[in-house]
Design a protein around this motif. Structure first.
Motif, short mmCIF file in Angstrom:
data_model
loop_
_atom_site.label_atom_id
_atom_site.label_comp_id
_atom_site.label_asym_id
_atom_site.label_seq_id
_atom_site.Cartn_x
_atom_site.Cartn_y
_atom_site.Cartn_z
N VAL A 70 0.84 -1.20 0.00
CA VAL A 70 0.00 0.00 0.00
C VAL A 70 0.86 1.25 0.00
CG1 VAL A 70 -1.73 -1.27 1.36
CG2 VAL A 70 -0.18 0.31 2.52
N TYR A 113 0.88 4.75 1.85
CA TYR A 113 0.30 5.29 3.07
C TYR A 113 0.66 6.77 3.18
CZ TYR A 113 -0.82 5.51 8.09
OH TYR A 113 -1.36 5.82 9.32
N LYS A 151 -4.68 8.41 4.61
CA LYS A 151 -5.22 7.76 3.42
C LYS A 151 -4.32 6.60 3.04
CE LYS A 151 -7.53 8.68 -0.92
NZ LYS A 151 -8.08 9.75 -1.78
N THR A 152 -4.96 5.46 2.77
CA THR A 152 -4.24 4.26 2.34
C THR A 152 -4.74 3.85 0.97
OG1 THR A 152 -3.98 3.49 4.63
CG2 THR A 152 -3.72 1.86 2.90
N GLU A 153 -3.82 3.76 0.02
CA GLU A 153 -4.15 3.31 -1.33
C GLU A 153 -3.54 1.92 -1.52
OE1 GLU A 153 -3.71 7.07 -4.09
OE2 GLU A 153 -2.28 7.15 -2.42
N VAL A 154 -4.39 0.94 -1.70
CA VAL A 154 -3.93 -0.45 -1.81
C VAL A 154 -3.53 -0.71 -3.25
CG1 VAL A 154 -4.51 -2.86 -1.43
CG2 VAL A 154 -5.47 -1.10 0.07
N ASN A 178 -4.55 -2.28 5.93
CA ASN A 178 -4.64 -0.95 6.52
C ASN A 178 -3.56 -0.76 7.58
OD1 ASN A 178 -5.64 1.62 6.88
ND2 ASN A 178 -7.23 1.00 8.32
N LEU A 203 -9.46 4.39 2.97
CA LEU A 203 -8.84 3.16 2.48
C LEU A 203 -9.43 2.86 1.11
CD1 LEU A 203 -7.09 0.63 2.87
CD2 LEU A 203 -9.01 -0.42 4.08
N ILE A 263 -14.52 3.09 3.18
CA ILE A 263 -13.60 2.17 2.52
C ILE A 263 -14.13 1.99 1.10
CG2 ILE A 263 -12.71 -0.17 2.44
CD1 ILE A 263 -12.91 -0.28 5.45
#
Length: 822
Positions: free
Chosen positions: A184, A186, A195-198, A214, A369, A633
């Motif tokens: 991810v 972060y 904000k978390t971008e997977v 996360n 997320l 999410i």
């Protein structure tokens, strides 16, 4: 055309000949303890940077580096770090490390008898610097690799009467049941933006699933370290919290030098048992008074709720002369729940830090997320190329096993055989758990409620058989339909009722729901149905109390609900009822006859002395729900609201439309409420629910149209934040122009009880609260209560004291069970 291709080819040759090809090489090896034992999750980094990797559970590491001279540093908490200079060419390189146990220098420390341990002076300086280090990095962006696994050591043969079968062909009690990896991006901007971008995510055996993705940095720089309400709703006191000296004992283990920094190792121990505290070791950098490493654990006696133990290990590294960042974090949970003995590890490795990122305008929105469209579509070759931590053999086998099982389970013949095995008629299902028949291939199922939830008794119908069925079918994403027929038969009055409900859920981004139902049914005068039929059956037959008052109606109802984003939900409902009064049966059986007691008429005798006349009602209701600051999410096909820090506001208005479909009612009523759940950390949790309501006009109403406040006359408690535990069910029903109600509840969550000798070992908690109602100066009611919860994890008992305007002071006990309380 040929000339153009030739030119492009020639240009490519020139570029390749003018610029040397720089090919990264792979450095790999094993990090061992002196003596040969591998060191799990050891850190291997390039000196002077945050670039590096973390070894796997067997001590094996592997990562790519650019050609040239560099120094690698191997570290593991509790061991002396080692530096090795290497020259990297275009060929791969193997490099092993052996780390000795860290030796701590105590030569210069002289502690006389009765003197304070030197650790206290270090801890005081760390406490004084705590807030500075907490706010040291105000914004950053990095890449995080996350891996989680959960394994069973043992499990029961049966659970709730059903055989435990993982359908993997493996009868061993030891098995890995969950394995997940994610990479991810972060992003953080203090104080509250995350904000978390997977970028990629993989779950063993679930090709379309999303895994542990996360990042959660557990910071001991916080005064209270929150690990989630499931583990401890109060949180845990940090060993360097402002008031930590009141909770912890400290012992100086010694110092060592690393990268030219003197580091002190401090042992932390709780002063008292049964308080939310850590035990273990923290390393503090001399002169800077910051954390270099953490190795602590939590036990059940520290207030853990679901786990037996939880071990936390962290390593921080310098990214510049004055700035340190977290490099790795590992959680090791273990426990036993309902016969399932489990353990696991959840790893986070932080890399590629940017301490001065440029975030686009509105980059930080209500999505915290986000899973990229192709995040779960990466193949194994991709994972082998980017995975910073090599898989151990057991993990490789688990992926292969789970992925192979998934392919088998996708086979239509296997699905059919599985359905045949599951879709068996059983007496226990018929009586207790219900009958379920699934069709895996079509994502559909059909279920029938068990007899224990289908047989009732009341004073109007006598014995009641209510057969409820559900057909469900899923489509892509959240799209699904359900069809629910209900057949009801009164055995004494020999009368049938039947209804059918259709529900359609859809929405690519936000959830939408349409429900249409109709038929003939029996309703409580309060349509919110405050009394469970099964409980009413018991008190009617056993105690000669017929609290539930009912009428019959042919009805039609259509309701639409939609999530509009930003925490907003809207609803619209139209309902028509053709209401008919019902009377008690002439001869009523009793399990026990009380000479001083008799059944009351089948209408709310608290507010009327005659039954409702037959009437028709066409009702339109508009409603809205708003929770400011709602966070989401976002999956590729939907967004899910996960709440916010702010209260929930609800508003609704209902109007009775006279003349429409022969409707007799003519009124407009409204309601507004606010509720929230406040985490007070060590002080506990405070919940509240306040509401105002009333009628704008009440030209023509019947009892089902009134404003009803949920009472409770049974020993089992109803929802404390939405009801009055001692009030008769209809005593305060009204059609006044203004009502106000309030419920407030305080959960101690271990506060005070952890200091009572003997009692603190039980892990039971105090709870208290109050509920109040105002309708008019002569119509007011107040309740207060005090109770004990978390009894055997599932039971709560309260003593309730009521205060009526007339001067009466009812009292009673109420028992709560999660499966039955409402």
């Amino acid at each position: 055309m040929q000339n153009q291709v030739f030119r492009q080819l020639l240009l490519s040759i020139i570029i390749l000949s003018c610029y040397p090809i720089v090919q990264a090489a792979t450095v790999s090896g094993i990090v061992r303890e002196a003596g040969g034992q591998p060191l799990p999750f050891a850190s291997v980094m390039i000196k002077g940077s945050s670039k590096g990797t973390t070894a796997n559970a067997k001590g094996y590491y592997s990562f790519q580096v650019d050609p040239g001279k560099l120094i690698l540093v191997a570290q593991h908490i509790g061991h002396k770090s080692i530096e090795k200079q290497i020259t990297v060419g275009n060929s791969n390189l193997e490099l092993d490390f052996e780390l000795e146990l860290q030796r701590y220098d105590l030569k210069e420390v002289i502690v006389s008898s009765g003197a304070e341990d030197p650790a206290y002076a270090i801890i005081r300086k760390a406490i004084a610097s705590r807030e500075e280090h907490l706010k040291e990095v105000k914004r950053f962006q990095c890449e995080v690799y996350l891996k989680g696994q959960l394994q069973l050591r043992n499990y029961p043969k049966k659970f709730m009467g059903k055989t435990v079968d993982f359908e993997d062909g493996d009868t061993s009690k030891k098995k890995m049941i969950f394995l997940s990896e994610s990479v991810v991006r972060y992003s953080v901007q203090e104080p509250l933006s995350r904000k978390t971008e997977v970028l990629s995510s993989k779950v063993g055996g679930q090709s379309d699933g999303f895994g542990f993705a996360n990042p959660q940095i557990i910071s001991l720089y916080e005064n209270i370290v929150s690990l989630g309400r499931g583990l401890n709703p109060r949180g845990f006191v940090s060993p360097i919290a402002n008031n930590a000296l009141s909770f912890y004992k400290y012992h100086f283990e010694g110092t060592f030098f690393e990268n030219g920094k003197e580091i002190s190792r401090i042992k932390v121990t709780p002063k008292r048992k049964f308080e939310p505290l850590f035990s273990g070791y923290i390393n503090i950098v001399e002169d800077e008074w910051r954390i270099q490493a953490v190795q602590v654990k939590l036990l059940k006696e520290q207030g853990m709720q679901l786990l037996d133990t939880l071990v936390l290990e962290q390593l921080y590294v310098p990214i510049s002369n004055k700035t340190w960042v977290i490099k790795s974090q590992v959680l090791y949970p273990s426990g036993k729940i309902l016969g399932f003995d489990f353990w696991g590890n959840f790893l986070q490795v932080y890399d590629k830090f940017d301490l001065n990122p440029t975030f686009k305008r509105k980059f930080f929105d209500n999505t915290i997320l986000k899973f990229e469209d192709s995040a779960n579509k990466k193949n194994m070759a991709y994972w082998d190329s980017i995975r910073p931590i090599p898989l151990v053999l057991e993990e490789q086998k688990t992926y292969k096993k789970l992925d192979s099982l998934e392919e088998v389970r996708k086979n239509p013949h296997y699905m059919d055989s599985l359905d045949r095995r599951r879709n068996k008629f059983g007496i226990s299902g018929l009586l207790l758990t219900g009958l379920n028949f699934g069709h895996t291939k079509n994502k559909s199922s059909f279920s029938i409620n068990p007899l224990i939830r289908s047989l009732y008794y009341n004073t109007v119908e006598g014995g009641v058989l209510q057969l409820s069925m559900d057909y469900n079918k899923g489509f892509k994403g959240r799209e699904a339909i359900s069809i629910s027929p209900v057949i009801r038969y009164g055995m004494a009055n020999q009368h049938w009722n039947g209804s059918l409900a259709f529900n359609y859920t859809y929405g690519k981004k936000y959830r939408k729901n349409l429900t249409i139902s109709g038929g003939s049914d029996v309703f409580q005068f309060n349509n919110a149905a405050p009394i469970l039929p099964i409980l009413n059956s018991f008190v009617t037959l056993r105690n000669e109390f017929n609290y539930m008052k009912i009428y019959e109606a042919g009805f039609f109802k259509m309701r639409f609900e939609a999530d509009a984003g930003s925490g907003l939900n809207f609803g619209a409902e139209f309902q028509f009822q053709n209401r008919r009064p019902l009377e008690n049966l002439p001869d009523l059986p009793r399990w026990k006859d009380y000479p001083d007691r008799d059944f009351t008429p089948n209408y709310p005798t608290e507010i009327t002395n005659a039954n409702m006349i037959a009437n028709k009602a066409s009702l339109l209701t508009l409603s809205a729900r708003w929770r400011p600051g709602a966070r989401y999410i976002e999956f590729p096909d939907q967004k899910i609201n996960i709440g916010s820090r702010y209260p929930i506001f609800n508003a609704s208005i209902t109007t009775g439309i006279e003349g429409l479909l022969g409707s007799d009612v003519h009124y407009t009523k409204w309601r507004f409420s606010i509720n929230d759940n406040l985490n007070l950390k060590l002080a506990g949790r405070l919940n509240y629910n306040f509401a105002v309501a009333g009628f704008l006009n009440d030209q023509k109403t019947f009892i089902p149209d009134y404003l009803h406040f949920q009472g409770n006359q049974l020993f089992l408690a109803s929802n404390f934040l939405n009801s009055f535990q001692l009030a008769p069910y209809y005593q305060y029903s009204n059609h006044a122009n203004f009502n106000a109600s309030g419920h407030i509840e305080y959960h101690f969550n271990g506060l005070l009880t952890n200091k009572i000798p003997g009692f603190k070992k039980l892990n039971w908690f105090f709870v208290t609260g109050a509920s109040a109602l105002h309708i008019a100066p002569d119509q007011q009611y107040l309740e207060t209560y005090f109770g004990i919860e978390n009894i055997f994890k599932v039971i709560r008992i309260d003593f309730v004291q009521g205060f009526e305007k007339s001067g009466a002071k009812p009292t009673g006990f109420r028992l709560s069970l999660p499966l039955l309380s409402r």
